[in-house]
Design a protein around this motif. Structure first.
Motif, PDB file in Angstrom:
ATOM      1  N   LEU A 191      27.524  47.821  41.583  1.00  0.00           N
ATOM      2  CA  LEU A 191      28.546  47.184  42.513  1.00  0.00           C
ATOM      3  C   LEU A 191      29.555  46.232  42.021  1.00  0.00           C
ATOM      4  N   ALA A 192      28.882  45.375  41.124  1.00  0.00           N
ATOM      5  CA  ALA A 192      29.645  44.135  40.484  1.00  0.00           C
ATOM      6  C   ALA A 192      30.664  44.978  39.587  1.00  0.00           C
ATOM      7  N   ILE A 193      30.184  45.827  38.796  1.00  0.00           N
ATOM      8  CA  ILE A 193      30.936  46.488  37.845  1.00  0.00           C
ATOM      9  C   ILE A 193      31.986  46.995  38.450  1.00  0.00           C
ATOM     10  N   LEU A 194      32.333  47.490  39.689  1.00  0.00           N
ATOM     11  CA  LEU A 194      33.091  48.381  40.412  1.00  0.00           C
ATOM     12  C   LEU A 194      34.087  47.337  41.058  1.00  0.00           C
ATOM     13  N   GLY A 195      33.690  46.059  40.931  1.00  0.00           N
ATOM     14  CA  GLY A 195      34.161  45.149  41.632  1.00  0.00           C
ATOM     15  C   GLY A 195      34.082  45.029  43.154  1.00  0.00           C
ATOM     16  N   ILE A 196      33.226  45.515  43.805  1.00  0.00           N
ATOM     17  CA  ILE A 196      32.885  45.651  45.097  1.00  0.00           C
ATOM     18  C   ILE A 196      31.892  44.793  45.728  1.00  0.00           C
ATOM     19  N   ASP A 197      32.503  43.753  46.206  1.00  0.00           N
ATOM     20  CA  ASP A 197      31.454  42.672  46.967  1.00  0.00           C
ATOM     21  C   ASP A 197      31.422  43.112  48.707  1.00  0.00           C
ATOM     22  N   GLY A 198      32.176  43.933  49.100  1.00  0.00           N
ATOM     23  CA  GLY A 198      31.979  44.169  50.716  1.00  0.00           C
ATOM     24  C   GLY A 198      33.169  43.403  51.362  1.00  0.00           C
ATOM     25  N   THR A 199      34.032  42.825  50.562  1.00  0.00           N
ATOM     26  CA  THR A 199      35.013  42.148  51.538  1.00  0.00           C
ATOM     27  C   THR A 199      36.318  42.777  51.746  1.00  0.00           C
ATOM     28  N   ASN A 254      20.999  40.796  29.444  1.00  0.00           N
ATOM     29  CA  ASN A 254      21.530  40.251  30.630  1.00  0.00           C
ATOM     30  C   ASN A 254      23.043  40.545  30.486  1.00  0.00           C
ATOM     31  N   ILE A 255      23.616  41.794  30.127  1.00  0.00           N
ATOM     32  CA  ILE A 255      24.937  42.118  29.993  1.00  0.00           C
ATOM     33  C   ILE A 255      25.568  41.911  31.381  1.00  0.00           C
ATOM     34  N   ALA A 256      24.902  42.160  32.249  1.00  0.00           N
ATOM     35  CA  ALA A 256      25.394  42.221  33.761  1.00  0.00           C
ATOM     36  C   ALA A 256      25.906  40.885  34.155  1.00  0.00           C
ATOM     37  N   SER A 257      25.211  39.611  33.498  1.00  0.00           N
ATOM     38  CA  SER A 257      25.545  38.458  34.223  1.00  0.00           C
ATOM     39  C   SER A 257      27.011  38.157  33.483  1.00  0.00           C
ATOM     40  N   HIS A 258      27.387  38.957  32.622  1.00  0.00           N
ATOM     41  CA  HIS A 258      28.812  38.562  32.092  1.00  0.00           C
ATOM     42  C   HIS A 258      30.096  39.624  32.655  1.00  0.00           C
ATOM     43  N   ILE A 259      29.635  40.042  33.891  1.00  0.00           N
ATOM     44  CA  ILE A 259      30.579  40.812  34.414  1.00  0.00           C
ATOM     45  C   ILE A 259      31.486  39.870  35.016  1.00  0.00           C
ATOM     46  N   TYR A 260      32.883  40.132  35.137  1.00  0.00           N
ATOM     47  CA  TYR A 260      33.997  39.213  35.615  1.00  0.00           C
ATOM     48  C   TYR A 260      33.848  39.134  37.258  1.00  0.00           C
ATOM     49  N   VAL A 261      33.880  38.067  37.787  1.00  0.00           N
ATOM     50  CA  VAL A 261      33.824  38.094  39.177  1.00  0.00           C
ATOM     51  C   VAL A 261      35.175  37.872  39.886  1.00  0.00           C
TER      52      VAL A 261
END
Ligand code: ATP
Ligand code: MG
Ligand code: ZN
Length: 152
Positions: free
Chosen positions: A29-37, A145-152
């Protein structure tokens, strides 16, 4: 597909990302930029029994297809993922993700002095190596831990 596999109601149009390693759904979901808001309609299965993987995660996103950059980064954390394109409630296309030679965007370089970290950033680009990914601008290597480097 058995009814037992379908734990939530069917989606009419969108994408089912299947065969994600157990525990990686939130990173997807983080890769897709989806946080629910933003109102995206999403169903998530976590640690669902799977013949192939033992336990898997599944992410179903309505009304959305994935960009090539998203697919490329997804392949790094979910190399066995299947991408199912749903139209009129049916699987219309199914494909696997490919491990790319490079990934652009989506991930940020951990080096704060990197040109991609400036206020008007150059899009990030990493070369995909066997044991990690390397920033093409500053040579910083992300090994785990590549996932911890996803843009927020
Ligand atoms: N309309 C839909 N809405 C939501 N999920 C769906 C829909 N159609 C299929 N799925 C899900 O998409 C995935 C792929 O569906 P498919 O029917 O191809 O299953 P499969 O035969 O088990 O595929 P595979 O061989 O890739 O495991 C499954 O997780 C299924 O639950
Ligand atoms: Mg299946
Ligand atoms: Zn860099």
């Amino acid at each position: 597909m058995t009814d037992q596999e379908l734990r939530v109601s069917k989606i009419q149009r969108g994408t089912v990302i299947d065969h994600i390693p157990g525990g990686q759904a939130l990173n997807v979901l983080a890769i897709l930029g989806i946080d629910g808001t933003e109102g995206d309609v999403v169903s998530i299965g976590m640690n669902v029994p799977s013949d192939r993987l033992g336990r898997k995660d599944v992410v179903k996103v309505e009304g959305r297809e994935l960009s090539q950059s998203e697919l490329d980064v997804l392949s790094l954390i979910a190399p066995d993922a299947s991408i199912n394109i749903i139209r009129e409630f049916e699987v219309r296309q199914k494909h696997r993700v490919d491990r790319p030679e490079r990934v652009t965007g989506v991930l940020e370089c951990p080096n704060h002095n990197c040109i991609t970290s400036e206020s008007e950033p150059v899009e990030t680009e990493f070369e995909v190596l066997d044991g990690g990914i390397r920033c093409v601008y500053c040579d910083t290597i992300i090994r785990e831990n590549i996932a911890s480097h996803i843009y927020v």
